[in-house]
Design an enzyme around this catalytic site. Sequence first.
Site, PDB file in Angstrom:
ATOM      1  N   ARG A 179      15.693 -10.479  -1.141  1.00 44.67           N
ATOM      2  CA  ARG A 179      16.557 -11.114  -2.120  1.00 44.67           C
ATOM      3  C   ARG A 179      17.965 -11.316  -1.563  1.00 44.67           C
ATOM      4  O   ARG A 179      18.590 -12.354  -1.789  1.00 44.67           O
ATOM      5  CB  ARG A 179      16.617 -10.267  -3.394  1.00 44.67           C
ATOM      6  N   HIS A 209      -0.863  14.910   2.189  1.00 43.27           N
ATOM      7  CA  HIS A 209      -1.709  14.085   1.322  1.00 43.27           C
ATOM      8  C   HIS A 209      -1.773  12.654   1.855  1.00 43.27           C
ATOM      9  O   HIS A 209      -2.854  12.041   1.911  1.00 43.27           O
ATOM     10  CB  HIS A 209      -1.154  14.090  -0.097  1.00 43.27           C
ATOM     11  N   GLN A 215       0.823  -1.210   0.000  1.00 35.55           N
ATOM     12  CA  GLN A 215       0.000   0.000   0.000  1.00 35.55           C
ATOM     13  C   GLN A 215       0.858   1.262   0.000  1.00 35.55           C
ATOM     14  O   GLN A 215       0.568   2.230  -0.703  1.00 35.55           O
ATOM     15  CB  GLN A 215      -0.901   0.019   1.243  1.00 35.55           C
ATOM     16  N   LEU A 216       1.925   1.233   0.787  1.00 35.13           N
ATOM     17  CA  LEU A 216       2.780   2.407   0.961  1.00 35.13           C
ATOM     18  C   LEU A 216       3.406   2.865  -0.347  1.00 35.13           C
ATOM     19  O   LEU A 216       3.481   4.062  -0.639  1.00 35.13           O
ATOM     20  CB  LEU A 216       3.863   2.095   1.989  1.00 35.13           C
ATOM     21  N   ASN A 230       8.222  14.924   1.442  1.00 34.72           N
ATOM     22  CA  ASN A 230       8.161  16.346   1.771  1.00 34.72           C
ATOM     23  C   ASN A 230       6.852  16.625   2.496  1.00 34.72           C
ATOM     24  O   ASN A 230       5.937  15.780   2.533  1.00 34.72           O
ATOM     25  CB  ASN A 230       8.359  17.233   0.536  1.00 34.72           C
ATOM     26  N   ARG A 279      -4.395   8.019   4.681  1.00 36.83           N
ATOM     27  CA  ARG A 279      -4.046   6.870   5.511  1.00 36.83           C
ATOM     28  C   ARG A 279      -4.365   7.025   6.997  1.00 36.83           C
ATOM     29  O   ARG A 279      -4.341   6.030   7.723  1.00 36.83           O
ATOM     30  CB  ARG A 279      -2.561   6.554   5.343  1.00 36.83           C
ATOM     31  N   ARG A 294      12.618 -16.903  -0.940  1.00 35.19           N
ATOM     32  CA  ARG A 294      11.653 -15.911  -0.454  1.00 35.19           C
ATOM     33  C   ARG A 294      10.270 -16.072  -1.071  1.00 35.19           C
ATOM     34  O   ARG A 294       9.287 -15.513  -0.567  1.00 35.19           O
ATOM     35  CB  ARG A 294      12.161 -14.498  -0.744  1.00 35.19           C
ATOM     36  N   ARG A 317       3.589   7.860  -4.812  1.00 33.94           N
ATOM     37  CA  ARG A 317       4.695   8.008  -5.756  1.00 33.94           C
ATOM     38  C   ARG A 317       5.709   9.086  -5.354  1.00 33.94           C
ATOM     39  O   ARG A 317       6.894   8.956  -5.604  1.00 33.94           O
ATOM     40  CB  ARG A 317       4.154   8.361  -7.154  1.00 33.94           C
TER      41      ARG A 317
END
Length: 223
Positions: free
Chosen positions: A91, A164, A76-77, A158, A169, A142, A81
């Site tokens: 990995r 936002h 979700q996080l 920022n 959330r 994994r 963007r």
Amino acid sequence: MKIKLLKFTNDPEKICAVAAKLCRSSENIDEISGNFTKEKIKELLSRIISSGHYSVLEHSSFTFGVEGISRVLLAQLTRHRIASFSVQSQRYVRFENGVEYVVPDTIKKNKTLLKKYDDFLKNTETLYKEFLDEGIPAEDARYILPNASATKIVITMNARELKHFFSLRCCNRSQWEIRDMACLMLNLVKKKAALLFSDAGPDCVRKGCNEVFSCGKPWKKYK
């Protein structure tokens, strides 16, 4: 879940106020910066925030260190963007000493299902270790790790993007784990830049709920 504010822009409220003042001033930047008092910063930022002119808030950023969150939260996080993320890699990291997991409260309350949940995770962890012992690369082993697997992440946003992020959330209808994280982050940044985040939180704090299916409840600040 563990969250720490690792770093943030020095004097974040002043730098945003300087940027805002510059847009409509003939003074040079040193003059603008030198003439600012706490009262002037508060007055200007209050006007900027109430008017919704958030672009100047982009000049202040905040970096968080987060541990003990699930891959469910991570999915979700990363939809946000305008942010920077550095995540512990499944990995390259070999979890030979055990895999940490996140357990939802709804499962914790059901003892029967909790045992099945724990047994499933233990079996998965055992098989994961067997893969590693047999020479299967961690990047392939994994594949059997579930969404409950915990991870660590460094996040930078920022102030504008954080507002936002909090609007979405911190909402009561947001998924519980990312909501808990967002509310904890909001508490941290408010201690460092209360003016920038004076109206931060879900949309109902400012202008009313925008959710199609509203919870119908007033938002309670996270404690």
